[in-house]
Design a protein around this motif. Sequence first.
Motif, PDB file in Angstrom:
ATOM      1  N   UNK A  55      -9.425  -5.532   5.169  1.00  0.00           N
ATOM      2  CA  UNK A  55      -8.086  -6.524   5.092  1.00  0.00           C
ATOM      3  C   UNK A  55      -8.346  -7.682   5.793  1.00  0.00           C
ATOM      4  N   UNK A  58      -7.308   1.217   1.037  1.00  0.00           N
ATOM      5  CA  UNK A  58      -6.987   2.639   1.513  1.00  0.00           C
ATOM      6  C   UNK A  58      -7.020   2.821   2.973  1.00  0.00           C
ATOM      7  N   UNK A  59      -6.608   3.735   3.785  1.00  0.00           N
ATOM      8  CA  UNK A  59      -6.762   3.770   5.084  1.00  0.00           C
ATOM      9  C   UNK A  59      -8.364   4.140   5.562  1.00  0.00           C
ATOM     10  N   UNK A  81       0.898  -1.246  -0.042  1.00  0.00           N
ATOM     11  CA  UNK A  81      -0.078   0.105   0.086  1.00  0.00           C
ATOM     12  C   UNK A  81       0.854   1.175  -0.046  1.00  0.00           C
ATOM     13  N   UNK A 126      -5.412   0.400   8.122  1.00  0.00           N
ATOM     14  CA  UNK A 126      -4.989   0.444   6.608  1.00  0.00           C
ATOM     15  C   UNK A 126      -5.717  -0.817   6.271  1.00  0.00           C
ATOM     16  N   UNK A 127      -6.763  -0.565   5.233  1.00  0.00           N
ATOM     17  CA  UNK A 127      -7.594  -1.571   4.929  1.00  0.00           C
ATOM     18  C   UNK A 127      -7.260  -2.233   3.388  1.00  0.00           C
ATOM     19  N   UNK A 128      -7.991  -2.829   2.894  1.00  0.00           N
ATOM     20  CA  UNK A 128      -7.757  -3.067   1.522  1.00  0.00           C
ATOM     21  C   UNK A 128      -7.393  -2.187   0.531  1.00  0.00           C
ATOM     22  N   UNK A 131      -1.700   7.422   0.814  1.00  0.00           N
ATOM     23  CA  UNK A 131      -3.139   7.455   0.612  1.00  0.00           C
ATOM     24  C   UNK A 131      -3.644   6.131   0.795  1.00  0.00           C
ATOM     25  N   UNK A 132      -2.678   5.037   1.229  1.00  0.00           N
ATOM     26  CA  UNK A 132      -2.869   3.596   1.439  1.00  0.00           C
ATOM     27  C   UNK A 132      -3.581   2.866  -0.056  1.00  0.00           C
ATOM     28  N   UNK A 133      -3.048   3.541  -0.961  1.00  0.00           N
ATOM     29  CA  UNK A 133      -3.488   2.981  -2.402  1.00  0.00           C
ATOM     30  C   UNK A 133      -2.669   1.666  -2.687  1.00  0.00           C
ATOM     31  N   UNK A 134      -3.360   0.677  -3.397  1.00  0.00           N
ATOM     32  CA  UNK A 134      -2.739  -0.544  -3.707  1.00  0.00           C
ATOM     33  C   UNK A 134      -1.836  -0.205  -4.845  1.00  0.00           C
ATOM     34  N   UNK A 174      -9.801 -11.735  -3.261  1.00  0.00           N
ATOM     35  CA  UNK A 174      -9.097 -10.562  -2.565  1.00  0.00           C
ATOM     36  C   UNK A 174      -8.214  -9.815  -3.507  1.00  0.00           C
ATOM     37  N   UNK A 232      -8.581  -5.914  -4.822  1.00  0.00           N
ATOM     38  CA  UNK A 232      -7.696  -4.953  -4.543  1.00  0.00           C
ATOM     39  C   UNK A 232      -7.193  -4.272  -6.159  1.00  0.00           C
TER      40      UNK A 232
END
Lengths: 105, 553
Positions: free
Chosen positions: B423, B51-52, A7, B47-49, A11-14, A76, A80
Amino acid sequence: MKVLTANRLKDGAVVYFGKNGNWLEQLSEAQILAEPSQLEEAKKRAQEDEKSQLIVAAYDFEVEPGQKGPVALSMREKIRAAHEPTILYDQGSWVTTDRVKNVSL
Amino acid sequence: MYRYDEFDATFVRERVAQFRGQVDRRLKGELSEDEFRPLRLKNGLYLQLHAYMLRVAIPYGVLSGVQMRKLAFLARRYDRGYGHFTTRQNIQYNWPDLPDVPDMLGHLADVEMHALQTSGNCIRNVTADQFAGVAADEVEDPRPWAELIRQWSSLHPEFSYLPRKFKIAITGAAQDRAAIKLHDIGLRLLKNDKGEVGFEVVVGGGQGRTPIVGPVIRSFLAKEDLLSYLEAILRVYNMLGRRDNIYKARIKILVQAVGAAEYARLVEEEWLKVKAGPLGAVPQAEIDRIQRYFAPPAYENLPDDTPSLEAKKLQDAQFKRWYQTNLTHHRVPGYSIATISLKPVDGVPGDASADQMDVLADLAERFSLNEIRVTHHQNLVLPHVRKQDLYEVYTILRAHNLAAANIGLLGDIIACPGLDYCNLANARSIPVAQKIARRFDDPKKLAEIGELRLNISGCINACGHHHVGHIGILGVDKQGQELYQITLGGSSALDASVGKIMGPGFPSDDVPDAIARILDFYLAQRSDAKERFIDCYRRLGPDPFKEALYARA
């Protein structure tokens, strides 16, 4: 065969580890890590990039080769790779997306 | 409702400034992720799949109009225009950027809100009966006690590093609407034989991998002893709770291991020491101070009969249906408690858009004495609506897709975010909820089936509370395929029970038909139209339901 994902810190983006050692949003552009040595090398880069505040939570997962690049096998990782939930809030309502089905690139 | 005093306001502001510094240091690399993770979790940032995810605390589910409007603002400005109300009466934002989170927390502090202790191994949001203070069956309003517990548990130095998360729920009514028996500590206000009001204390309930209905460890606790007794419970847990295995670290595991009677004895022993220390009895002046914030609002003197309302019910069949399903009797004549369903058929259970939140803020201010609440069934409540205003409230709700007439019925599905967001999840829950809702999108059918709690979880962590659904659905991953196991017979009421798995799981597309088979069997076998699903199941037992579920035409 595997791909390395993480991530983005900001911004936590994949993101996915690409051929040039950078982190890309499209799974289709990820580097396929067929050999254990390639995976090890990528993981080392991920550790450095985590220390440089680029990414967090790197891990590898199974893919198969597709026409346009690697394809995720698990639900999953398909979700994502779509960067969105399969039920999307869009302009005032919730809509079902088919992005997960279409993720095979 | 509770208003921050100078201490509270300063405390929250300092915490925002502290977290701003921590985020800054993280982005500069002065804090590693391992160092930062526990800090961000203590401020509710996961922190998830994709994004935050920021989980904002809504203490015991109560909000003012201004606060709801701020939640709308945050959704619009820092997120993607919506938020998710949770099974613990909180709200979650799914798309915040890390550098923006301190600003979000600053905005929350402006309206006396925060995201503290909505994650991590600490005492989480204290949840309460959504009808607190207005329910006709209430012995005493639990909210002042929930507020007292909140203050006691916020950054408690001894309990900030518990073996695992810790959840407390409190109710003050004859009917338990707070699921107290499924919490680490559950509290119920009741009257003893002498007519004194005190607490029944349940310890060691919970869901997740090991669902357990919590035992009562003390049948009556005097009100002034609440904090010292809770302190003793937590101290015994903190000392003896397992820390070697996160799946065995909740207090329910400890209570099961030593036995309820022994746990009670250990607590009583510790309690003697606590009572002798500085915590002691809560001063009456402090109880009075907090209770003043929850004094009943200035209700008007109104007749309970409202002829205009009866006329509207005759004219507008949809309103009549909503009236029958979504309203609860208020203890004050002329008023009603209106539950707003966040489960429209094509919606996402518990989600509300920023626009909807603004409308709800307006409704709270105009029609509910500036109060709106979140329920642990992922719905909202306007607790003080004059009966004469109900039709106007309904028409506004209807115009904004907030008037689904399904409270407590099959359409009122409780679902965790599942693999679409989370997540931890193994399977998606939202699409299954939508398929079921569409299949049973018939008001007559919903009415015929009657009271039915259907809960869906996307993994064994059970955030959808599937263990206590009359019908529960658990999503699992079987060799890469999403499969859904069905449980029957759960309940979160005072006669709480954990649902029983019926058998092998079903693919997503087959779940609605599976539910239909169960319900067809129920409708055919119930003793009369008044026998609820859960009662019919308890009378007949699981075997005939299982047979019906797996029967093929």
